[in-house]
Scaffold this motif. Structure first.
Motif, PDB file in Angstrom:
ATOM      1  N   ASN A 139       0.787  -1.182   0.164  1.00 24.57           N
ATOM      2  CA  ASN A 139       0.098  -0.142  -0.113  1.00 24.57           C
ATOM      3  C   ASN A 139       0.773   1.416  -0.008  1.00 24.57           C
ATOM      4  N   THR A 140       2.061   1.097   0.631  1.00 26.81           N
ATOM      5  CA  THR A 140       3.139   2.602   0.723  1.00 26.81           C
ATOM      6  C   THR A 140       4.118   2.302  -0.442  1.00 26.81           C
ATOM      7  N   TYR A 141       4.030   1.197  -1.444  1.00 26.38           N
ATOM      8  CA  TYR A 141       4.990   1.009  -2.575  1.00 26.38           C
ATOM      9  C   TYR A 141       4.457   0.612  -3.923  1.00 26.38           C
ATOM     10  N   THR A 142       4.067   1.656  -4.573  1.00 23.23           N
ATOM     11  CA  THR A 142       3.502   1.420  -5.993  1.00 23.23           C
ATOM     12  C   THR A 142       3.965   2.337  -6.762  1.00 23.23           C
ATOM     13  N   THR A 143       4.753   1.512  -7.718  1.00 23.88           N
ATOM     14  CA  THR A 143       5.484   2.391  -8.751  1.00 23.88           C
ATOM     15  C   THR A 143       4.749   2.573 -10.141  1.00 23.88           C
ATOM     16  N   GLY A 144       5.168   3.516 -11.061  1.00 24.62           N
ATOM     17  CA  GLY A 144       4.417   3.570 -12.047  1.00 24.62           C
ATOM     18  C   GLY A 144       5.026   3.847 -13.284  1.00 24.62           C
TER      19      GLY A 144
END
Length: 595
Positions: A177-182
Motif C-alpha cells: 500500500n505504501t510502495y506502488t511504482t508507475g
C-alpha cells in the motif's frame, strides 16, 4: 397528543448505501449503485430530474460503471454475494438485465480499466492465466476480438491510464500500500514515471492531458502525496502541486478549461481545490461534505461528487454556479441531521510519545448510558474519519460513547506514519490503542468497568488481540471478520494479495516468533470475556475459516461465544436485511452484558 417511541434500530439502518456513480457525456443521465430496494442494483436519474428509477437489476455489488460516450449502452462490473470476483456486463441503453460481456470462471476477476473515446474498445484487467500478477487486455466491441496488452510480472500490475490516441499506457505495479511504482509503456519501450523506482513511494491516479504528458499523484521523496508531471518525450519528472501536511488523494482533469480538480486528505477530513494549469493558480473550493468518495468533472465544467460527513450518509451532489445541490436525499428515517452526533477531534500521547488523533463521539446527555465502545478501525492502512456510520449513530442514540483512534499505520498523517504498521501489526498499533483506553479513563470519559470492544477486518483482528492480551479492560468483545491467526491468514488471502504480504505483514518462516506473538489465537487462555463473532461466508479477504477456528477453540474451553455467519455476504454487508440483522444482534449483545 400522540407520543412516539425512541427511534428503532431499523430506522438508522434504513439509510442506503451509494458506492459509485457515472454521468453521461451530455449530462442527460446519472447512474449510481445503491441498495434502494434492499440489495445492490443500478439506479438512474434523467437529469435535471432527480427522481431515481431502477436501471439495471442484478442484486449484486458493482465496482465500476462506464456509460458509452454515445449513450448506446452501459458497462459495469458485478461480483457474486460479496466474493469480489468482479466480471463485466453490458446493459442496454434504456436499462434492463445485465448480460455477460467479459466473463470467465467464477473464481476469476475482470476489472474495467478504460473505454476508448469512440466507445469501441474496452480495456480491462484480468486474473485469468495470471492470478498473482494480473494481465491487461483490450476487447474490440465491434468485432469481439480480444488482445493481450501486458503480462503482469513481479507484483500485481494494473492498467491505470490510456492516451487518447491509444498509443501510450500507464501501468502501476503494486508492491505494498505504501510502495506502488508507475511506468509508461509506448510500443515495447517502458519508462518509470519517477526518477528512482527502487525508492519506496506510491504512484496513482495518472491522467493524460495530451498524448505525451502525464500528470499523476505520488509521494516520491515526500511525506505527503502531491501532483507530479511526466513528459514522455523528454522523460522529465517534475513536482507541480504540493500542499503543506495535506495528501493529494485524487485528481480530475477538465480539458476545456485547462483545470485540475484536486481532493486532499488532512487527518479526518478532505479538502477540494481547483488548479489552473496555465496560470498555476490554486484555489480552495467549499465542499458539501467532510469526506469525498468520488468526483466527476463534466465537459461543461460542472462537478458531481459522492461524499458523506459524520452526521450525513453518502449522497451525490452537483456543483454549478458556485453552489452545491444535493441530487439524492439519503438520510436517517424520521430523524434530522441535528439528531445525529458530531464527533470531537482529540489527541493523546502514546507509549512512546507519538501523538495519536482520535474521534470521540459522545451521546446526548439525556441518552448517556455510561458505557463506551472502543473502535479500532479496519485497514490497517486506512483511518477513522468524519464519515457517517449507521452503527455509530444508532449506538449513540442508545447511549453509548464511541472512541475511534487513528493508531500508527493510519492514513492522513504522512507516509512515515502509515508505514509504521508494516511488519508490525500487533505491537505499536496495539499499544497506541492501550494508551487511548487509558486516556479515556484518565479524562473521565468512561469508567474502567464500562468499556466494550468492537472492530471489523483489521479492527476485528485488533479486537481479538486486545481481548487476548488486555482482557482486564473490557466487559465484552465483538469481532467482525477479523483475522485470528497470522499463519493461516497470510496463506488464505486472494492470489493478487500474496505478492504484497511479505512487506505488509511479514514472512511466516523468517518472522515466526513475531507471528506467534501477534496472533490472537496465541492468547486463547486469557480470552475470557463474552464474545460475538460475525463472518461473511463468501469473504475473500478474511476467509470464514479465520472466524471458524477461533470460535471452535474458545467453545472447547467453555467460553461464552455467539457466532453469526452470513451465507450471502463477503467482507461487509451489501444486503440491507443482513445489515439490520447484524447490528440488531450486536446491540442486543452489548445490552445483555452491560450489567
Amino acid at each position: 397528543m400522540i407520543n412516539f417511541t425512541k427511534p428503532s434500530v431499523e430506522q438508522f439502518f434504513r439509510t442506503y448505501a451509494i458506492t459509485n456513480f457515472a454521468v453521461a457525456a451530455d449530462e442527460s443521465r446519472l447512474i449510481f449503485n445503491a441498495n434502494l430496494n434492499g440489495k445492490m442494483n443500478l439506479w438512474a436519474m434523467d437529469l435535471p430530474d432527480t427522481y431515481p428509477y431502477l436501471f439495471a437489476h442484478k442484486d449484486e455489488s458493482c465496482n465500476d460503471i462506464k456509460i458509452d460516450p454515445e449513450n448506446r449502452h452501459v458497462i459495469a462490473g458485478f461480483d457474486k454475494d460479496g466474493d469480489e470476483n468482479y466480471q463485466l456486463y453490458a446493459i442496454a441503453q434504456n436499462g434492463g438485465i445485465p448480460q455477460p460481456l467479459v466473463t470467465g470462471e467464477p473464481s476469476e476477476k475482470y476489472f474495467l480499466a478504460h473505454v476508448s473515446k469512440d466507445g469501441e474498445r474496452l480495456y480491462y484487467m484480468t486474473s485469468e492465466d495470471n492470478p498473482n500478477f494480473l494481465n491487461a487486455r483490450v476487447r474490440n466491441l465491434v468485432d469481439q476480438t480480444d488482445k493481450l496488452l501486458n503480462t503482469g510480472e513481479v507484483s500485481p500490475t494494473y492498467l491505470a491510464a490510456v492516451s487518447d490516441d491509444e498509443q501510450a499506457f500507464v501501468y502501476t505495479r503494486h508492491f505494498a500500500n505504501t510502495y506502488t511504482t508507475g511506468f509508461v509503456k509506448v510500443g515495447d519501450e517502458t519508462d518509470s514515471l519517477t526518477p528512482d523506482p527502487e525508492k519506496v513511494h506510491v504512484v496513482f491516479d495518472p491522467v493524460f492531458v495530451d498524448n505525451r504528458t502525464i500528470f499523476f499523484v505520488t509521494d516520491y521523496e515526500s511525506e505527503y502525496s502531491y501532483v507530479a508531471k511526466y513528459d514522455i518525450e523528454t522523460k522529465e519528472f517534475s513536482k507541480v502541486v504540493a500542499l503543506e501536511q495535506e495528501s493529494v488523494m485524487l485528481i480530475k482533469w477538465h480539458k476545456e478549461s485547462g483545470t485540475f480538480y484536486i481532493v486532499t486528505e488532512k487527518g479526518v477530513v478532505d479538502h477540494l481545490y481547483s488548479y489552473g494549469l496555465k496560470e498555476g493558480k490554486l484555489a480552495k473550493l467549499e465542499l458539501p461534505v467532510d469526506i469525498v468518495e468520488q468526483l466527476h468533472v463534466a465537459k461543461s465544467g460542472s462537478l458531481y461528487l459522492l461524499g458523506r460527513s459524520a452526521t450525513v450518509p453518502n449522497n451525490i451532489y452537483h456543483y454549478t454556479k458556485e453552489a452545491w445541490k444535493a441530487l439524492t436525499r439519503n438520510g436517517v428515517l424520521g430523524l434530522s441531521q441535528e439528531d445525529m452526533v458530531e464527533p470531537e477531534v482529540v489527541t493523546y500521547a502514546s507509549f512512546d510519545d507519538t501523538e495519536i488523533e482520535a474521534l470521540l463521539f459522545q451521546p446526548k446527555r439525556e441518552n448517556n448510558n455510561g458505557h463506551t465502545i472502543f473502535w479500532p478501525h479496519g485497514g490497517p492502512q486506512a483511518a477513522e474519519r468524519k464519515m457517517f456510520r449507521s452503527m455509530f449513530q444508532c449506538f449513540l442514540n442508545r447511549g453509548y460513547t464511541i472512541f475511534a483512534p487513528n493508531f500508527r499505520g493510519s492514513t492522513g498523517y504522512g507516509a512515515s506514519f502509515v508505514k509504521q504498521v508494516e511488519q508490525d501489526w500487533g505491537h505499536g498499533p496495539r499499544l497506541d490503542c492501550v494508551a487511548g483506553i487509558e486516556w479515556l479513563f484518565e479524562n473521565g470519559i468512561t469508567d474502567r468497568d464500562k468499556l466494550f470492544l468492537v472492530g471489523g477486518s483489521y479492527g476485528g483482528y485488533m479486537a481479538l488481540l486486545l481481548h487476548g492480551r488486555h482482557p482486564e479492560y473490557f466487559k465484552a468483545v465483538v469481532d467482525i471478520f477479523g483475522p485470528s491467526d497470522l499463519f493461516t491468514f497470510v496463506n488464505s488471502v486472494p492470489p493478487h494479495w500474496k505478492p504484497i504480504m511479505e512487506r505488509w505483514l511479514g514472512d511466516p518462516e523468517r518472522d515466526k516468533e513475531r507471528f506467534i506473538k501477534d496472533s490472537p489465537v496465541t492468547y486463547l487462555d486469557t480470552m475470557e470475556k463474552p464474545m460475538l463473532v460475525i463472518q461473511g461466508a463468501k469473504d475473500p479477504r478474511v476467509v470464514k475459516e479465520e472466524s471458524d477456528q477461533i470460535v471452535a477453540k474458545l467453545k472447547e474451553k467453555g467460553r461464552d461465544v455467539e457466532y453469526l455467519v452470513l451465507e450471502d455476504e463477503g467482507h461487509g454487508f451489501s444486503k440491507k436485511e443482513n445489515e439490520i440483522k447484524v447490528y440488531s444482534l450486536m446491540l442486543a449483545f452489548l445490552e445483555k452484558h452491560q450489567g
